[in-house]
Scaffold this active site. Sequence first.
Site, PDB file in Angstrom:
ATOM      1  N   LYS A  71      -0.436  -4.302  -3.428  1.00 35.62           N
ATOM      2  CA  LYS A  71      -1.726  -3.815  -3.056  1.00 35.62           C
ATOM      3  C   LYS A  71      -2.035  -2.313  -3.665  1.00 35.62           C
ATOM      4  CE  LYS A  71      -4.553  -2.642   0.932  1.00 35.62           C
ATOM      5  NZ  LYS A  71      -4.800  -1.279   0.715  1.00 35.62           N
ATOM      6  N   ASP A  79      10.566   5.204 -10.032  1.00 37.50           N
ATOM      7  CA  ASP A  79      10.006   5.836 -11.704  1.00 37.50           C
ATOM      8  C   ASP A  79      10.790   7.307 -11.581  1.00 37.50           C
ATOM      9  OD1 ASP A  79       8.355   3.762 -11.910  1.00 37.50           O
ATOM     10  OD2 ASP A  79       6.574   4.551 -11.717  1.00 37.50           O
ATOM     11  N   SER A 117       0.715  -1.260   0.032  1.00 29.42           N
ATOM     12  CA  SER A 117      -0.112   0.118  -0.024  1.00 29.42           C
ATOM     13  C   SER A 117       0.595   1.351  -0.024  1.00 29.42           C
ATOM     14  CB  SER A 117      -0.953  -0.049   1.213  1.00 29.42           C
ATOM     15  OG  SER A 117      -1.867   0.796   0.752  1.00 29.42           O
TER      16      SER A 117
END
Length: 496
Positions: free
Chosen positions: A378, A364, A353
């Site tokens: 998740k 990224d 999460s």
Amino acid sequence: LASTKIEERDANRYALTVLKAARVVKTGFVKDVTTGQMIDYAIQGLYKGISEKIPSTLKEKLDSVKGMKEADLLKLLEEARTHLGKREDLGEGKDITFSLHNMLNKLDKHTDYIDPKTVEMLERDIRGSFFGIGVQIRKNFSKDMLQVVTPIRGSPAYKSKIFAGDIITEIIPQVDAAGKPLSEMKSISTKGMSTEEAVKNILGPEGTPIKLMIQREGEAKAIEFNIVRGKVEVESVTGHKRNDDDSWNYVVDRENKICYVRLSQFSHSTHRDLEKVMKKLYKEGIKGFVLDLRFNPGGLLDQAVKVSDLFIDDGLIVTIRPRNGPETSYIGKSDGSYTSFPMVCLVNGGSASASEIVSACLQDHGRAIIMGMRSYGKGSVQTIHPFETGGRLKLTTATFWRPSGRNLNKASTSGKDEDEWGVTPNEGFLVKNSRKDDDDLMAFQREQEIIRRPDKRGETAATKGFTDRQLEAALEYLRNQIRTADKSGTPTKKAG
């Protein structure tokens, strides 16, 4: 027989409550669901909760429940509840709890009903603070009493010098739940007491007194502690090891000025506490940084966004996509960011999460090398709705997506290794741990958190000879980055 018959108004109240919950779910859940199907799940949960078989007449009606109107569903719920009658194992709201647990759990494993008794514990975890004396406790099975795992640094128990290993033999409340002095104080033995019951007796309003009797190793008699309850801040930001004053040491390699922080969860205070640590480390000349998110199950979305923003310049952090309505994008700002040193973020199968929001963002943006093992996967957002019972409805209301637009949610795929989900370590930085390695790591992390008696400090069975191979690999990578930067004379701003 008359005494076991449930009143019509009580059966009606049960039916209306379940139906109201179904309406909330239908409006807010991330996927489209039918009310009839949810009522079917609710009735199944009611009977399953007390291990009773659903009568054949009711079962026949459940077979056609999907096409029923709300008025018919209400009657069906009333019939299901009336059949069971008045009974102790369905009293005190247990009928609602059994029904809503099953109704929501069937939708997805992150959607649930939180009963009123569990709400306070959940809110303490999210707040990151509570009012009490500040001890973690567990059951000592050999004595059948309660044992202190560790006091929490800075808490009333810590200041009173209660230590890890102390046995709480008696709890002597001096005020009631509202904080009013008791006319008669009674000692409550902890023999046979559950940890839940103990927490209930120990917690109380700020500024109120409580007395504990402690049995300590090496002491012939029990020691009396008179403690005043206070606000206790739970540590969610921890370091490499504790200093002599029990504060955290964040420097894991002093020679190369490499620092280490572990986040155990994302509570209301996580960003605030981490920012304080980073300011201090930056002033001291940090050259490399390890952010450990292993076994971090997540927490608050806003905290994940703020923590991510600490380490990137500007740009997209995460995108939230609800079932209905526009998506929401969270954008980072360069002000106040720490980007002047190489960074490694450690993750494993227990990182979920909010941990995945942070690690995916860092990966990224090329801000950190992701090292360790693949995260949990998740990629969904849960919203907690207050409910009329005093409990909460925890619903999956949206999915979140990493800055690159790639999928994080394992549940939306077949779950195979080759599918795109979770956060995978950068190429060449997969460091596998066996199940035993992970168990040993978790035990080591727990031991590092414990505040021991001054005469009991030192290595324990869980720390002796333990090597954290994933952390060692992270340190070796950062040392190489620092050496390369030193030779070139230019600082390494990004680790990717």
